[in-house]
Design a protein around this motif. Structure first.
Motif, mmCIF file in Angstrom:
data_model
loop_
_atom_site.group_PDB
_atom_site.id
_atom_site.type_symbol
_atom_site.label_atom_id
_atom_site.label_comp_id
_atom_site.label_asym_id
_atom_site.label_seq_id
_atom_site.Cartn_x
_atom_site.Cartn_y
_atom_site.Cartn_z
ATOM 1 N N LEU A 29 0.699 -1.563 0.000
ATOM 2 C CA LEU A 29 -0.080 -0.150 0.032
ATOM 3 C C LEU A 29 0.984 1.252 -0.112
ATOM 4 O O LEU A 29 1.747 1.196 0.858
ATOM 5 C CB LEU A 29 -0.881 -0.118 1.269
ATOM 6 C CG LEU A 29 -1.904 1.006 1.347
ATOM 7 C CD1 LEU A 29 -2.856 1.383 0.325
ATOM 8 C CD2 LEU A 29 -2.666 1.212 2.633
ATOM 9 N N ILE A 30 0.673 2.100 -0.934
ATOM 10 C CA ILE A 30 1.074 3.463 -1.044
ATOM 11 C C ILE A 30 0.019 4.638 -0.833
ATOM 12 O O ILE A 30 -0.791 4.491 -1.548
ATOM 13 C CB ILE A 30 1.865 3.570 -2.228
ATOM 14 C CG1 ILE A 30 2.859 2.616 -2.629
ATOM 15 C CG2 ILE A 30 2.504 5.203 -2.285
ATOM 16 C CD1 ILE A 30 3.554 2.819 -3.943
ATOM 17 N N VAL A 31 0.138 5.313 0.057
ATOM 18 C CA VAL A 31 -0.676 6.215 0.496
ATOM 19 C C VAL A 31 -0.160 7.583 -0.049
ATOM 20 O O VAL A 31 1.085 8.052 0.441
ATOM 21 C CB VAL A 31 -1.066 6.422 1.694
ATOM 22 C CG1 VAL A 31 -2.266 7.590 1.928
ATOM 23 C CG2 VAL A 31 -1.992 5.199 2.186
ATOM 24 N N PHE A 32 -0.736 8.544 -0.764
ATOM 25 C CA PHE A 32 0.157 9.908 -1.204
ATOM 26 C C PHE A 32 -0.726 11.047 -1.077
ATOM 27 O O PHE A 32 -1.867 10.777 -1.331
ATOM 28 C CB PHE A 32 0.599 9.494 -2.690
ATOM 29 C CG PHE A 32 -0.443 9.064 -3.644
ATOM 30 C CD1 PHE A 32 -1.063 10.263 -4.393
ATOM 31 C CD2 PHE A 32 -0.657 7.807 -3.795
ATOM 32 C CE1 PHE A 32 -1.944 9.646 -5.500
ATOM 33 C CE2 PHE A 32 -1.344 7.326 -4.716
ATOM 34 C CZ PHE A 32 -2.008 8.360 -5.556
ATOM 35 N N ARG A 33 -0.313 12.147 -0.951
ATOM 36 C CA ARG A 33 -1.122 13.203 -0.944
ATOM 37 C C ARG A 33 -1.096 14.015 -2.479
ATOM 38 O O ARG A 33 -0.153 14.017 -3.157
ATOM 39 C CB ARG A 33 -0.484 14.331 0.011
ATOM 40 C CG ARG A 33 -1.359 15.694 0.018
ATOM 41 C CD ARG A 33 -0.830 16.776 1.178
ATOM 42 N NE ARG A 33 -1.662 16.371 2.227
ATOM 43 C CZ ARG A 33 -0.940 16.141 3.354
ATOM 44 N NH1 ARG A 33 0.267 16.014 3.449
ATOM 45 N NH2 ARG A 33 -1.726 15.871 4.363
ATOM 46 N N GLN A 34 -2.255 14.401 -2.986
ATOM 47 C CA GLN A 34 -2.471 14.652 -4.285
ATOM 48 C C GLN A 34 -2.481 16.324 -4.210
ATOM 49 O O GLN A 34 -1.829 16.855 -5.343
ATOM 50 C CB GLN A 34 -3.680 14.206 -4.976
ATOM 51 C CG GLN A 34 -3.747 12.703 -5.035
ATOM 52 C CD GLN A 34 -5.031 12.191 -5.952
ATOM 53 O OE1 GLN A 34 -4.846 11.760 -7.089
ATOM 54 N NE2 GLN A 34 -6.085 12.259 -5.130
ATOM 55 N N ALA A 35 -2.999 16.836 -3.292
ATOM 56 C CA ALA A 35 -3.333 18.406 -3.501
ATOM 57 C C ALA A 35 -1.975 19.140 -2.627
ATOM 58 O O ALA A 35 -1.577 18.528 -1.412
ATOM 59 C CB ALA A 35 -4.509 18.700 -2.711
ATOM 60 N N GLU A 36 -1.946 20.283 -2.894
ATOM 61 C CA GLU A 36 -0.768 20.924 -2.187
ATOM 62 C C GLU A 36 -1.483 21.333 -0.722
ATOM 63 O O GLU A 36 -0.867 21.392 0.204
ATOM 64 C CB GLU A 36 -0.498 22.328 -2.683
ATOM 65 C CG GLU A 36 0.455 21.985 -4.177
ATOM 66 C CD GLU A 36 0.726 23.328 -4.942
ATOM 67 O OE1 GLU A 36 0.838 24.386 -4.238
ATOM 68 O OE2 GLU A 36 1.149 23.076 -6.173
ATOM 69 N N LYS A 37 -2.654 21.742 -0.740
ATOM 70 C CA LYS A 37 -3.340 21.792 0.520
ATOM 71 C C LYS A 37 -4.420 21.003 0.873
ATOM 72 O O LYS A 37 -5.273 20.389 0.036
ATOM 73 C CB LYS A 37 -4.026 23.499 0.229
ATOM 74 C CG LYS A 37 -4.739 23.997 1.581
ATOM 75 C CD LYS A 37 -5.460 25.168 1.331
ATOM 76 C CE LYS A 37 -5.934 25.630 2.550
ATOM 77 N NZ LYS A 37 -6.744 26.901 2.445
ATOM 78 N N PRO A 38 -4.499 20.308 1.797
ATOM 79 C CA PRO A 38 -5.135 19.465 2.477
ATOM 80 C C PRO A 38 -6.690 19.795 2.512
ATOM 81 O O PRO A 38 -6.816 20.834 2.718
ATOM 82 C CB PRO A 38 -4.765 19.175 4.007
ATOM 83 C CG PRO A 38 -3.344 19.634 4.098
ATOM 84 C CD PRO A 38 -3.258 20.804 3.001
ATOM 85 N N LEU A 39 -7.304 19.019 2.003
ATOM 86 C CA LEU A 39 -8.777 18.953 1.914
ATOM 87 C C LEU A 39 -9.459 18.347 3.160
ATOM 88 O O LEU A 39 -9.320 16.906 3.018
ATOM 89 C CB LEU A 39 -9.582 18.426 0.897
ATOM 90 C CG LEU A 39 -9.116 19.229 -0.459
ATOM 91 C CD1 LEU A 39 -9.726 18.675 -1.840
ATOM 92 C CD2 LEU A 39 -9.615 20.607 -0.569
ATOM 93 N N ASN A 40 -9.439 18.758 4.332
ATOM 94 C CA ASN A 40 -9.686 17.962 5.506
ATOM 95 C C ASN A 40 -11.204 17.498 5.734
ATOM 96 O O ASN A 40 -12.085 18.049 4.790
ATOM 97 C CB ASN A 40 -9.651 18.893 6.767
ATOM 98 C CG ASN A 40 -8.047 19.231 6.959
ATOM 99 O OD1 ASN A 40 -7.065 18.434 6.756
ATOM 100 N ND2 ASN A 40 -7.728 20.662 7.354
ATOM 101 N N ALA A 41 -11.418 16.413 6.443
ATOM 102 C CA ALA A 41 -12.610 15.725 6.278
ATOM 103 C C ALA A 41 -13.507 16.766 7.291
ATOM 104 O O ALA A 41 -12.901 17.422 8.139
ATOM 105 C CB ALA A 41 -12.659 14.637 6.921
ATOM 106 N N SER A 42 -14.926 16.338 7.581
ATOM 107 C CA SER A 42 -15.759 17.432 8.216
ATOM 108 C C SER A 42 -15.338 17.164 9.720
ATOM 109 O O SER A 42 -15.556 17.790 10.691
ATOM 110 C CB SER A 42 -16.903 17.048 7.968
ATOM 111 O OG SER A 42 -17.474 15.763 8.155
#
Length: 174
Positions: A29-42
């Protein structure tokens, strides 16, 4: 003739459940961040994020094989936040495992998640992953969440998309 077949049919019925017994797989499993700014969950990651999931035993951990794919992702500007490989038994009933990376703070890790694989007619994946951010005091401030249910083809890498974080998973029979 039917009298001769009856014991054979009974024996086949007794042997058949073993055909659906647990099989051994290597999970990567590889988990990666796609966006420069995090899109936080509610809501941030819950206190009981792991539920009844088992911890991956140290002897089950394996060296990752998708290092080339991880390098390609990093080369395209994605931030790799987790890259793990382990072996896991997969059967017809759920047996979730928990995975983490980083130092624990406030009962949470920078990346934490639960992966559940079940084998029926097809290989079914249920994945929940949280990428957490902590405040200066070390308390959980916010989380990005990836939740996916998907059928997998054994041995084939599968991309799991999300607006801010994504994953690449490969499950290979051993």
């Amino acid at each position: 003739m039917l009298r001769l077949l009856r014991p054979l049919l009974v024996s086949l019925l007794l042997i058949a459940p073993s055909a659906f017994a647990e099989a051994l797989y290597q999970v990567e499993l590889i988990v990666f961040r796609q966006a420069e700014k995090p899109l936080n969950a509610s809501q941030p990651s819950p206190e009981d994020w792991a539920g009844n999931a088992l911890t991956i035993a140290p002897e089950s951990e394996r060296g990752p094989a998708l290092t080339g794919d991880a390098e390609k992702l990093a080369g395209k500007g994605y931030q790799i936040v987790l890259h793990k490989a382990w072996q896991q038994g997969v059967g017809s009933s759920p047996a979730p495992v928990r995975f983490v990376t980083g130092k624990e703070r406030d009962g949470h890790f920078p990346v934490e998640g639960v992966l559940d694989l079940t084998q029926g007619r097809q290989l079914e994946l249920n994945l929940q992953t949280w990428v957490n951010q902590f405040n200066r005091d070390g308390f959980l401030a916010s989380s990005e969440r990836l939740q996916i249910q998907r059928r997998l083809i054994p041995g084939q890498p599968t991309y799991l998309d999300h607006p801010s974080i994504g994953a690449l998973i490969r499950v290979t029979p051993l």
